[in-house]
Write a protein that holds these residues in place. Structure first.
Motif, PDB file in Angstrom:
ATOM      1  N   TYR A 166       0.860  -1.182   0.000  1.00  0.00           N
ATOM      2  CA  TYR A 166       0.000   0.000   0.000  1.00  0.00           C
ATOM      3  C   TYR A 166       0.896   1.232   0.000  1.00  0.00           C
ATOM      4  CZ  TYR A 166      -3.557  -3.303   1.697  1.00  0.00           C
ATOM      5  OH  TYR A 166      -4.401  -4.377   1.837  1.00  0.00           O
ATOM      6  N   ALA A 167       0.295   2.390  -0.234  1.00  0.00           N
ATOM      7  CA  ALA A 167       1.039   3.643  -0.176  1.00  0.00           C
ATOM      8  C   ALA A 167       0.120   4.735   0.354  1.00  0.00           C
ATOM      9  CB  ALA A 167       1.586   4.019  -1.556  1.00  0.00           C
ATOM     10  N   LYS A 168       0.708   5.836   0.763  1.00  0.00           N
ATOM     11  CA  LYS A 168      -0.074   6.987   1.207  1.00  0.00           C
ATOM     12  C   LYS A 168      -0.824   7.584   0.017  1.00  0.00           C
ATOM     13  CE  LYS A 168       3.460   8.286   4.623  1.00  0.00           C
ATOM     14  NZ  LYS A 168       4.376   9.358   5.072  1.00  0.00           N
ATOM     15  N   PRO A 169      -2.017   8.128   0.226  1.00  0.00           N
ATOM     16  CA  PRO A 169      -2.707   8.347   1.503  1.00  0.00           C
ATOM     17  C   PRO A 169      -3.679   7.236   1.892  1.00  0.00           C
ATOM     18  CG  PRO A 169      -3.863   9.523  -0.214  1.00  0.00           C
ATOM     19  CD  PRO A 169      -2.695   8.834  -0.888  1.00  0.00           C
ATOM     20  N   ASN A 170      -3.551   6.062   1.315  1.00  0.00           N
ATOM     21  CA  ASN A 170      -4.435   4.948   1.640  1.00  0.00           C
ATOM     22  C   ASN A 170      -4.315   4.614   3.126  1.00  0.00           C
ATOM     23  OD1 ASN A 170      -5.845   2.518   1.794  1.00  0.00           O
ATOM     24  ND2 ASN A 170      -4.996   1.717  -0.117  1.00  0.00           N
ATOM     25  N   LEU A 171      -5.427   4.632   3.827  1.00  0.00           N
ATOM     26  CA  LEU A 171      -5.391   4.331   5.258  1.00  0.00           C
ATOM     27  C   LEU A 171      -4.913   2.911   5.533  1.00  0.00           C
ATOM     28  CD1 LEU A 171      -8.639   6.080   6.563  1.00  0.00           C
ATOM     29  CD2 LEU A 171      -6.268   6.842   6.803  1.00  0.00           C
ATOM     30  N   LYS A 172      -5.058   2.025   4.533  1.00  0.00           N
ATOM     31  CA  LYS A 172      -4.580   0.654   4.725  1.00  0.00           C
ATOM     32  C   LYS A 172      -3.058   0.617   4.865  1.00  0.00           C
ATOM     33  CE  LYS A 172      -8.467  -1.688   2.497  1.00  0.00           C
ATOM     34  NZ  LYS A 172      -8.910  -2.568   1.387  1.00  0.00           N
ATOM     35  N   TYR A 173      -2.383   1.627   4.330  1.00  0.00           N
ATOM     36  CA  TYR A 173      -0.936   1.722   4.539  1.00  0.00           C
ATOM     37  C   TYR A 173      -0.636   1.856   6.029  1.00  0.00           C
ATOM     38  CZ  TYR A 173       3.554   4.046   5.172  1.00  0.00           C
ATOM     39  OH  TYR A 173       4.800   4.393   5.638  1.00  0.00           O
ATOM     40  N   TYR A 174      -1.346   2.752   6.694  1.00  0.00           N
ATOM     41  CA  TYR A 174      -1.111   2.980   8.118  1.00  0.00           C
ATOM     42  C   TYR A 174      -1.544   1.775   8.958  1.00  0.00           C
ATOM     43  CZ  TYR A 174      -0.059   7.806   6.949  1.00  0.00           C
ATOM     44  OH  TYR A 174       0.523   8.941   6.423  1.00  0.00           O
ATOM     45  N   ILE A 175      -2.613   1.129   8.549  1.00  0.00           N
ATOM     46  CA  ILE A 175      -3.053  -0.079   9.258  1.00  0.00           C
ATOM     47  C   ILE A 175      -1.992  -1.168   9.136  1.00  0.00           C
ATOM     48  CG2 ILE A 175      -4.762  -1.936   9.276  1.00  0.00           C
ATOM     49  CD1 ILE A 175      -6.828   0.171   8.344  1.00  0.00           C
ATOM     50  N   ASP A 176      -1.434  -1.311   7.938  1.00  0.00           N
ATOM     51  CA  ASP A 176      -0.383  -2.304   7.710  1.00  0.00           C
ATOM     52  C   ASP A 176       0.841  -2.004   8.573  1.00  0.00           C
ATOM     53  OD1 ASP A 176       0.888  -4.535   6.295  1.00  0.00           O
ATOM     54  OD2 ASP A 176       2.063  -3.007   5.258  1.00  0.00           O
ATOM     55  N   VAL A 177       1.218  -0.735   8.653  1.00  0.00           N
ATOM     56  CA  VAL A 177       2.375  -0.336   9.458  1.00  0.00           C
ATOM     57  C   VAL A 177       2.147  -0.673  10.929  1.00  0.00           C
ATOM     58  CG1 VAL A 177       3.653   1.661  10.341  1.00  0.00           C
ATOM     59  CG2 VAL A 177       3.238   1.437   7.886  1.00  0.00           C
ATOM     60  N   THR A 178       0.988  -0.306  11.453  1.00  0.00           N
ATOM     61  CA  THR A 178       0.735  -0.570  12.873  1.00  0.00           C
ATOM     62  C   THR A 178       0.622  -2.065  13.147  1.00  0.00           C
ATOM     63  OG1 THR A 178      -1.644  -0.183  12.505  1.00  0.00           O
ATOM     64  CG2 THR A 178      -0.332   1.669  13.317  1.00  0.00           C
ATOM     65  N   ASP A 179       0.052  -2.808  12.211  1.00  0.00           N
ATOM     66  CA  ASP A 179      -0.021  -4.264  12.381  1.00  0.00           C
ATOM     67  C   ASP A 179       1.382  -4.864  12.472  1.00  0.00           C
ATOM     68  OD1 ASP A 179      -2.765  -4.268  12.379  1.00  0.00           O
ATOM     69  OD2 ASP A 179      -2.974  -4.982  10.310  1.00  0.00           O
ATOM     70  N   ARG A 180       2.271  -4.419  11.610  1.00  0.00           N
ATOM     71  CA  ARG A 180       3.635  -4.953  11.623  1.00  0.00           C
ATOM     72  C   ARG A 180       4.359  -4.615  12.920  1.00  0.00           C
ATOM     73  NH1 ARG A 180       6.598  -4.311   5.781  1.00  0.00           N
ATOM     74  NH2 ARG A 180       4.755  -4.218   4.461  1.00  0.00           N
ATOM     75  N   LEU A 181       4.058  -3.451  13.451  1.00  0.00           N
ATOM     76  CA  LEU A 181       4.724  -3.005  14.670  1.00  0.00           C
ATOM     77  C   LEU A 181       4.060  -3.551  15.930  1.00  0.00           C
ATOM     78  CD1 LEU A 181       5.327   0.687  13.582  1.00  0.00           C
ATOM     79  CD2 LEU A 181       7.105  -1.032  13.957  1.00  0.00           C
ATOM     80  N   GLY A 182       2.905  -4.175  15.756  1.00  0.00           N
ATOM     81  CA  GLY A 182       2.214  -4.747  16.900  1.00  0.00           C
ATOM     82  C   GLY A 182       1.597  -3.715  17.818  1.00  0.00           C
ATOM     83  N   VAL A 183       1.157  -2.594  17.238  1.00  0.00           N
ATOM     84  CA  VAL A 183       0.521  -1.535  18.021  1.00  0.00           C
ATOM     85  C   VAL A 183      -0.819  -1.177  17.390  1.00  0.00           C
ATOM     86  CG1 VAL A 183       2.693  -0.568  18.850  1.00  0.00           C
ATOM     87  CG2 VAL A 183       1.713   0.274  16.701  1.00  0.00           C
ATOM     88  N   LYS A 184      -1.624  -0.452  18.139  1.00  0.00           N
ATOM     89  CA  LYS A 184      -2.876   0.066  17.620  1.00  0.00           C
ATOM     90  C   LYS A 184      -2.643   1.490  17.110  1.00  0.00           C
ATOM     91  CE  LYS A 184      -5.607  -2.574  20.976  1.00  0.00           C
ATOM     92  NZ  LYS A 184      -6.553  -2.475  22.121  1.00  0.00           N
ATOM     93  N   PRO A 185      -3.451   1.953  16.163  1.00  0.00           N
ATOM     94  CA  PRO A 185      -3.279   3.330  15.685  1.00  0.00           C
ATOM     95  C   PRO A 185      -3.285   4.361  16.810  1.00  0.00           C
ATOM     96  CG  PRO A 185      -4.741   2.144  14.215  1.00  0.00           C
ATOM     97  CD  PRO A 185      -4.488   1.233  15.387  1.00  0.00           C
ATOM     98  N   GLU A 186      -4.128   4.152  17.802  1.00  0.00           N
ATOM     99  CA  GLU A 186      -4.207   5.126  18.896  1.00  0.00           C
ATOM    100  C   GLU A 186      -2.968   5.119  19.783  1.00  0.00           C
ATOM    101  OE1 GLU A 186      -7.154   1.720  19.956  1.00  0.00           O
ATOM    102  OE2 GLU A 186      -6.434   2.761  18.149  1.00  0.00           O
ATOM    103  N   ASP A 187      -2.070   4.147  19.564  1.00  0.00           N
ATOM    104  CA  ASP A 187      -0.801   4.099  20.294  1.00  0.00           C
ATOM    105  C   ASP A 187       0.281   4.928  19.607  1.00  0.00           C
ATOM    106  OD1 ASP A 187      -1.839   2.260  22.145  1.00  0.00           O
ATOM    107  OD2 ASP A 187      -1.263   0.545  20.911  1.00  0.00           O
ATOM    108  N   CYS A 188      -0.065   5.591  18.487  1.00  0.00           N
ATOM    109  CA  CYS A 188       0.955   6.214  17.636  1.00  0.00           C
ATOM    110  C   CYS A 188       0.784   7.721  17.492  1.00  0.00           C
ATOM    111  CB  CYS A 188       0.913   5.600  16.236  1.00  0.00           C
ATOM    112  SG  CYS A 188       1.202   3.820  16.191  1.00  0.00           S
TER     113      CYS A 188
END
Length: 239
Positions: A166-188
């Motif tokens: 995925y790439a910006k500005p697709n929100l799935k990009y950010y979901i993928d990043v947080t999933d890989r890091l093992g955090v929730k979006p609200e943790d970032c």
């Protein structure tokens, strides 16, 4: 962990181009395109058509549905334009990024406060990742970090076109990043300079901070709705 007592985040995501690495994106892009042509024209590429193809490749990566790596999407588009026989020329461009791309540093600035912020935030116990738009090869991202005196080792994750679907500005990009890091979006906390590409992370519940030194705001949105300012302001606001 140090920082303001009411901070809810534990992970800080940094954009690279225009954020940690000051640049005018148009000047940078067309500057290094000129360098690419020194390799591409002798191989038979017409400059304007190649530039248009690169921009279209960026556009199709932004629309990637997650089924393929961004690298594959880019080169499939390239082959659609020039024919399958030209796919082998990927090596020409890979060689460029591994060598001559280093010269594109002349189109960028340097902000010591940005580098200091990354190091200080890590020292305070926060986790950090480089959430740069993954439209560049890994080697080109390593080189851009090198211009800052940083490396992949300074971040838990660095996104490139070699490891993202995925790439910006697709929100799935950010979901993928947080999933890989093992955090929730609200943790970032997402720190970036592009209103349209970086501040959208707030739609997922992330804290955001808009770096205004080299801000991109294509739709002229009201930036007062986002915490914003310089890297000094970032540190004062949250750390």
């Amino acid at each position: 962990m140090k920082g303001k007592a009411d901070n809810k985040f534990k992970m800080v995501l940094f954009d690279l181009d225009g954020t940690l690495l000051p640049m005018d994106m148009k000047e940078f892009s067309y500057g290094y395109f000129g360098d690419i042509m020194k390799r591409a024209v002798p191989a038979g590429y017409e400059p304007q058509k190649l530039i248009d193809t690169i921009w279209k490749g960026c556009a199709v990566m932004a629309l990637n549905d997650g089924s393929r790596l961004n690298r594959e999407v880019f080169w499939d588009n390239f082959a659609d334009t020039y024919g399958e026989e030209r796919r082998k020329d990927k090596q020409i461009f890979d060689d460029f990024y591994a060598t001559d791309f280093r010269n594109a540093k002349r189109f960028c600035g340097y902000n010591p406060k940005a580098v200091e912020a990354v190091k200080r935030i890590k020292e305070m116990g926060y986790r950090v990742a480089l959430a740069t738009n993954p439209i560049f090869p890994e080697v080109a991202t390593k080189i851009r970090l090198d211009w800052l005196g940083l490396s992949f080792d300074d971040f838990e994750l660095v996104t490139t076109y070699d490891n993202c679907c995925y790439a910006k500005p697709n929100l799935k990009y950010y979901i993928d990043v947080t999933d890989r890091l093992g955090v929730k979006p609200e943790d970032c906390l997402m720190v970036g300079n592009d209103v349209g590409e970086d501040m959208v992370a707030r739609d997922l519940g992330m804290e955001v901070f808009l770096i205004t030194d080299t801000m991109i705001n294509k739709e002229n949105k009201d930036i007062s709705v986002y915490p914003n300012g310089s890297f000094e302001d970032l540190m004062e606001t949250y750390f």
